[in-house]
Write a protein that holds these residues in place. Structure first.
Motif, PDB file in Angstrom:
ATOM      1  N   MET A   3      -8.293  -4.074  -6.237  1.00 38.73           N
ATOM      2  CA  MET A   3      -8.780  -5.015  -5.149  1.00 38.73           C
ATOM      3  C   MET A   3     -10.203  -5.433  -5.768  1.00 38.73           C
ATOM      4  O   MET A   3     -10.986  -4.953  -6.315  1.00 38.73           O
TER       5      MET A   3
ATOM      6  N   ALA B  24     -10.073 -10.517   0.520  1.00 40.18           N
ATOM      7  CA  ALA B  24      -9.688  -9.726  -0.371  1.00 40.18           C
ATOM      8  C   ALA B  24      -8.600 -10.003  -1.396  1.00 40.18           C
ATOM      9  O   ALA B  24      -7.667 -10.834  -1.060  1.00 40.18           O
TER      10      ALA B  24
ATOM     11  N   TRP C 183      -5.744  -8.832  -3.703  1.00 43.19           N
ATOM     12  CA  TRP C 183      -4.952  -7.569  -3.955  1.00 43.19           C
ATOM     13  C   TRP C 183      -3.799  -7.939  -4.887  1.00 43.19           C
ATOM     14  O   TRP C 183      -2.941  -8.842  -4.913  1.00 43.19           O
TER      15      TRP C 183
ATOM     16  N   ILE D 185      -4.596   2.305   0.189  1.00 42.96           N
ATOM     17  CA  ILE D 185      -5.353   0.968   0.263  1.00 42.96           C
ATOM     18  C   ILE D 185      -6.431   0.977   1.297  1.00 42.96           C
ATOM     19  O   ILE D 185      -7.532   0.553   0.752  1.00 42.96           O
TER      20      ILE D 185
ATOM     21  N   TYR E 133     -10.152   0.046  -0.061  1.00 40.92           N
ATOM     22  CA  TYR E 133     -11.113  -0.939   0.560  1.00 40.92           C
ATOM     23  C   TYR E 133     -12.516  -0.633   0.830  1.00 40.92           C
ATOM     24  O   TYR E 133     -13.360  -1.173   0.532  1.00 40.92           O
TER      25      TYR E 133
ATOM     26  N   THR F 135     -14.248  -0.453  -2.204  1.00 41.14           N
ATOM     27  CA  THR F 135     -14.832  -1.679  -2.750  1.00 41.14           C
ATOM     28  C   THR F 135     -15.995  -2.623  -1.692  1.00 41.14           C
ATOM     29  O   THR F 135     -16.847  -3.259  -1.966  1.00 41.14           O
TER      30      THR F 135
END
Length: 513
Positions: free
Chosen positions: A174, A224, A226, A267, A271, A274
Motif C-alpha cells: 500500500m 490509497a 493498493w 489490510i 493501512y 502506512t
C-alpha cells in the motif's frame, strides 16, 4: 484513442497496413508490429494494446495460437484476423476463439472502417465493464479497512478475490497519497476535486507503466494505492512524480510508501502502518516521499524545551524581524527533532501569537477570534505551516510597531500602554503616567483617546479585569486576594467594577468556568 498492434509475416504487407491505412482518423494509433506470433507475443506482453490485428497463417506461431495465448493473460484485448478468400475455415476458428471480426485480403478501406467501428464499440464496453469492476473493488477495499466484524471481513475478502480472478492468495502493498490542504486551498481546488484529478492523473501514469492498481479513497484528500506485490518505483521516480503532480495539478502531494507486503486479510494492519508513516509529514513537511525508515519515534512524551521569550520580545520591540524569525525557525527545528506532539507545538505557537498581540496592544478579547486562531492552528498539517503562521504574526507585529514609532504621538501612547501592561498591579495615576512622557495630563488624555478609542482609565480597567479573569480560574485564590493582585485595594469596589463590565460577579464568573 485506442491502440492497435499489427502482426503479419509479409513485411511489405505489414508496412502497407501500418503506413497507408489512416488509423488516426479512426481514433486508433499503431502501438507496434511483429512478423510472427512468437515475436508478437513477447511485445504484446509489454505493450498490452487494446486491439491486435493479426494474419491467421504465419510461421513459428500462427494467429490462432497467438490469440489463445494472449487471451489467457489479457482477456480484454480484442482480436481481428486477416485472411484470404480461400481460408474461410480459419475464419470460423478465429471467431470461435473470440475474434471481433475479420478482414479479407486484399484489404478494402470501407470494410476496415466498418470492422474497426465494431471493435471500438467492444473496446468501450470492456472499458466500462473494467471501470465498474474497479469501482466495486475499490468500495470493497474501503469497507475492509474499516470493517470490525471478522465474518464480514472474510466475506469482503472473498468477493475481492472473485473480482480479481485470483484463486491463490496474493501479497499486497500500500501507498498513501495525501493532498496538502493549504496548497489545494491556494490553488482554489476542493479536496474532493483534487482527489479526482489526482486519481485521473495516476491512472494514465500507471497505465503507461502497465501497472494495475486499485485506488481507494480512504479519507478526505487521501488516496490509497493498493497493488498486488510491491510497488517497485524508486525514490527518485517518486520524487519526480510528486514534482510533476504539483506542476500539473497545482497542489502538493505527499506519499507514504509502505514496502511491507501483507495478505489481503491483513489490510487493516497495513493501512494502520502506512497511516503512521504518513503522520511523519507533520515533521518532515509536505511534498515528500516517506518510507518506514524515515519515521522517528521518541520513547515516551518528550518535554517541550524552553523558548527564548525575552530575546524574542526584544527583537520584535527593536523591529528586528530577521532576528525574531530566526528564533522561531531554530526553535521549530528543535521541536521537530524531538518529535514534540502536535498539540504541544500548536499550543506553543498560539501562545507566541497571543503574546505578540499583547505586545502591540491588540489582545484577543473576543471569544470567536480566539476560537478562529485555535482552529486555524490545529488545522495545520505540518510544522512548516505552523511556522508560517507565527512568522506572519511577527511581520504584522513589526509593521504595526514601525507605523506607531513613525508617529510621535502613537509612539508615546505605545509607551504608556506598555507601562500599564507591565505595572497594572501597582497604583497608577494619570499624573504618574504623564510624568513618564513629559506631557501634561490633559494632553496625554487627549492623544490616548485619539489613538486607542478609549480613555486611560478604561484601558487600565480592561487590563486589570482580564488578568482577574485568568486568576479566577485558580480556585485556591480568594476574591479579595485577586482584587489586590490586579491593583484594587477595595474588594467591594473591585466586585462592583467586575459586575458592571462582565454582567456577573467574580464568584458567578468562576462558577461558569
Amino acid at each position: 484513442m485506442y491502440s492497435i498492434f499489427l502482426v503479419d509475416d509479409e513485411e511489405l504487407e505489414l508496412e502497407m497496413i501500418r503506413d497507408f491505412i489512416r488509423w488516426e482518423e479512426m481514433g486508433i494509433y499503431v502501438a507496434g508490429t511483429a512478423l510472427n506470433g512468437r515475436d508478437a507475443m513477447e511485445k504484446i506482453e509489454v505493450i498490452q494494446p487494446d486491439i491486435v490485428l493479426t494474419d491467421v497463417q504465419m510461421p513459428i506461431m500462427d494467429g490462432l495460437e497467438l490469440a489463445k495465448q494472449v487471451s489467457e493473460q489479457f482477456d480484454w484485448i480484442q482480436f481481428v484476423f486477416l485472411t484470404g478468400h480461400d481460408e474461410f475455415d480459419y475464419v470460423k476458428s478465429a471467431l470461435n476463439v473470440g475474434a471481433v471480426g475479420y478482414l479479407l485480403k486484399p484489404l478494402d478501406l470501407s470494410e476496415i472502417v466498418s470492422v474497426i467501428d465494431k471493435v471500438k464499440r467492444r473496446c468501450e464496453e470492456v472499458r466500462m465493464k473494467n471501470r465498474s469492476v474497479r469501482v466495486t473493488k475499490s468500495n470493497i477495499l474501503r469497507e475492509m479497512i474499516y470493517e470490525q466484524q471478522e465474518d464480514r471481513l472474510a466475506n469482503l475478502a472473498e468477493s475481492y478475490r472473485t473480482l480479481t480472478r485470483r484463486r491463490e492468495p496474493g501479497m499486497y502493498s500500500m501507498t498513501l497519497l495525501h493532498i496538502h490542504r493549504e496548497s489545494a486551498s491556494q490553488a482554489g481546488v476542493s479536496l474532493d476535486d483534487g482527489s479526482a484529478r489526482l486519481q485521473a492523473f495516476l491512472e494514465n501514469w500507471l497505465a503507461a507503466k502497465k501497472l494495475e492498481v486499485d485506488f481507494v479513497p480512504t479519507r478526505e484528500g487521501e488516496l490509497a494505492l493498493w497493488l498486488e506485490g510491491m510497488f517497485h518505483v524508486s525514490r527518485f521516480t517518486w520524487d519526480d512524480l510528486l514534482a510533476e503532480l504539483e506542476d500539473t495539478l497545482g497542489f502538493t502531494v505527499t506519499a507514504a510508501v509502505n514496502e511491507e507486503e501483507r495478505e489481503l486479510g491483513r489490510i487493516q494492519e497495513l493501512y494502520r502502518e502506512t497511516r503512521l508513516m504518513l503522520q511523519e509529514m507533520f515533521y518532515l513537511g509536505a511534498g515528500r516521499v516517506i518510507y518506514a525508515k524515515d519515521v522517528k519515534r521518541q520513547d515516551g512524551h518528550s518535554p517541550v524545551p524552553p523558548f527564548e521569550e525575552e530575546a524574542f520580545a526584544e527583537a520584535v520591540h527593536e523591529l528586528n524581524s530577521e532576528q525574531a524569525e530566526q528564533l522561531i525557525r531554530e526553535y521549530n527545528l528543535r521541536l521537530a527533532a524531538l518529535r514534540i506532539a502536535k498539540q504541544d507545538v500548536c499550543d506553543w505557537a498560539i501562545g507566541v501569537i497571543e503574546r505578540l498581540l499583547v505586545q502591540i496592544h491588540e489582545p484577543m478579547t473576543e471569544a470567536h477570534k480566539r476560537a478562529e486562531l485555535y482552529q486555524s492552528m490545529y488545522q495545520c498539517e505540518t510544522m512548516a505551516d505552523i511556522e508560517d503562521k507565527v512568522i506572519q504574526a511577527v511581520a504584522h507585529a513589526v509593521e504595526t510597531l514601525k507605523h506607531r514609532f513613525m508617529d510621535k504621538n502613537a509612539r508615546l501612547v505605545h509607551q504608556i500602554r506598555t507601562a500599564i501592561d507591565q505595572h497594572f498591579h501597582e497604583p497608577i495615576t494619570i499624573n504618574s503616567l504623564s510624568d513618564q512622557v513629559y506631557l501634561s495630563p490633559n494632553y496625554l488624555r487627549s492623544i490616548f483617546k485619539e489613538k486607542t478609542g478609549m480613555t486611560i482609565h478604561d484601558y487600565l480597567t480592561r487590563i486589570r479585569l482580564n488578568k482577574a479573569k485568568e486568576l479566577l480560574a485558580d480556585d485556591t485564590l480568594k476574591v479579595q486576594d485577586i482584587a489586590q493582585r490586579v491593583g484594587y485595594e477595595s474588594t467591594s469596589y473591585f466586585i462592583s467594577l467586575f459586575l458592571k463590565n462582565q454582567g456577573v460577579t467574580p464568584n458567578e464568573y468562576r462558577k461558569n468556568l
